[in-house]
Design an enzyme around this catalytic site. Structure first.
Site, PDB file in Angstrom:
ATOM      1  CE1 TYR A 128      16.177   1.003  24.004  1.00 24.03           C
ATOM      2  CE2 TYR A 128      13.790   0.840  23.867  1.00 24.03           C
ATOM      3  CZ  TYR A 128      14.974   0.556  24.519  1.00 24.03           C
ATOM      4  OH  TYR A 128      14.957  -0.158  25.687  1.00 24.03           O
ATOM      5  CG  PHE A 418      15.182 -10.346  20.303  1.00 19.51           C
ATOM      6  CD1 PHE A 418      16.085  -9.327  20.617  1.00 19.51           C
ATOM      7  CD2 PHE A 418      14.523 -10.288  19.085  1.00 19.51           C
ATOM      8  CE1 PHE A 418      16.319  -8.288  19.729  1.00 19.51           C
ATOM      9  CE2 PHE A 418      14.764  -9.261  18.187  1.00 19.51           C
ATOM     10  CZ  PHE A 418      15.658  -8.265  18.512  1.00 19.51           C
TER      11      PHE A 418
END
Length: 418
Positions: A128, A418
């Site tokens: 990322y 999450f």
């Protein structure tokens, strides 16, 4: 010679949701068949336009979902965030740029909505950074050798006049959200929780497809009756030779809004009969746990890794939303290869507030937007990043100035996955 078909990347429809979930399970190496209960629970997370899929013909081969989130900045201000989750690419379709296309669509939409940052929990480290995300918080898990900790049967109740009670899921759904909000408002790096979060952690809905087993819930009330702490934990049932207990209590999550609550809950967990080992779950790297034990060496770190990653989408808004303990000024040249934010910014900050405006002044520090994301919550060190060659000083001592402005006395922490 076979030809690769063109892959279509687009927001999925409700009709495509089952196939998207099959691809999601496949990407995370879960059984590809999606149980009806699991599909129904996940359907409550579906927001039109926020779940993207890559389709090879009619088959979904990559998944991506984002949702609205609030992230607590340093000082307690809630910041609008684009939370990224459920990112997969099926093994048969790797290295075709599918994640890059999905990420570009989502971040552009987040910028258009006015989100200040994007967030995610990275399953793999190398992915990322190239999209502008930087590791902004760290997660630490401790394993406590209970007999060595020095509590055991000598501890019976909180020393401060408070009390601990075991409660059920209904109590957790009633009392937990307000308690979490109190924690979130005070904890940089904490994120908002939905009603679905509480329902899935108390067995009302099942989003992961595994059989539900109810955990124990321990509630701490202060002497005045105020709820200040809550923990969810599970225990196994292991016995050794000569009928010696070898049980392990594993903490799912623990919320405490005061040091007294934190002390009481950890002392309780380390004093349960038959429990010889306590696994802390995901905690802040400067959690109080080891220091709360008579023998801190009884708590050893068994996991420590990057956790919440942050991608800044609005430099000025991000830097003025947080607070600053010291006073100073610097000029940052923020490089954003995606063109979503970036440029040269003059930051002037102090305990009474901050301004961050575009400038043509010479830069003091040059850094990628990913490094700004790592620094923003106050955990990373610009001096360390400069030593690693990941930021560049254009003025001697600029990294120390940035550290004096941005770093915090307590480390940021995100309690959630999450």
């Amino acid at each position: 010679m076979s030809r690769r078909t063109e892959i279509d990347v687009r927001p999925i429809t409700e009709a495509e949701f089952p196939d998207w979930n099959r691809a999601l399970n496949t990407g995370f190496l879960m059984p590809p068949a999606v149980a009806e209960e699991q599909l129904e629970a996940r359907g409550r997370q579906f927001v039109p336009g926020r779940s993207l899929g890559a389709f090879d013909g009619d088959r979904c081969v990559a998944t991506f979902r984002s949702f609205d989130q609030e992230l607590t900045a340093v000082g307690g201000a809630p910041v609008r965030a684009d939370a990224v989750s459920n990112v997969t690419v099926t093994a048969t379709h790797r290295r075709r740029g599918l994640l890059t296309r999905m990420m570009a669509q989502d971040l552009a939409a987040a910028k258009e909505r006015g989100d200040v940052v994007a967030t995610l929990i990275a399953a793999e480290y190398p992915i990322y950074g190239r999209y502008g995300f930087g590791p902004a918080t760290t997660m630490t898990e401790w394993t406590v050798d209970v007999p060595r900790a020095g509590l055991g049967p000598r501890w019976a109740a909180p020393e401060d006049g408070g009390r601990i009670d075991l409660v059920d899921g209904e109590d957790v759904r009633k009392l937990g959200p307000e308690l979490h909000e109190r924690l979130r408002r005070a904890q940089p790096g904490a994120v908002s929780r939905t009603e679905l979060w509480w329902q899935s952690r108390t067995g009302v809905v099942n989003t992961n497809g595994t059989p539900w087993t109810e955990p124990y819930y321990a509630l701490y009330r202060a002497a005045d009756g105020e709820v200040e702490g809550l923990a969810s934990y599970r225990s196994d049932d292991r016995w050794g030779e000569a009928k010696q207990p070898l049980n392990t209590a594993t903490v799912d999550w623990l919320l405490a809004v005061t040091p007294a609550a934190e002390r009481a809950l950890w002392h309780y967990l380390c004093s349960i009969d038959w429990v010889q080992t306590v696994k802390s779950g995901w905690r802040s790297p400067d959690d109080l746990l080891p220091g709360l034990l008579p023998d801190p060496r009884a708590a050893r770190i068994t996991t420590q890794a990057d956790w919440l990653w942050v991608r800044v989408l609005d430099v000025a808004e991000a830097l003025t939303a947080r607070t600053y303990e010291g006073r100073g000024a610097t000029v940052l040249d923020v490089v954003d290869r995606s063109g979503l934010t970036g440029g040269r910014w003059r930051l002037e900050a102090g305990p009474d507030g901050a301004s961050c405006v575009p400038t043509t002044e010479s830069a003091h520090l040059v850094l990628d937007v990913a490094e700004l994301g790592a620094l923003w919550l106050g955990d990373a060190s610009a001096v360390r990043l400069a030593a690693l060659g990941r930021v560049r000083e254009e003025r001697a001592g600029a990294a120390r100035v940035v550290d004096a402005l941005l770093r915090t006395s307590r480390r940021p922490w995100c309690p959630d996955m999450f």
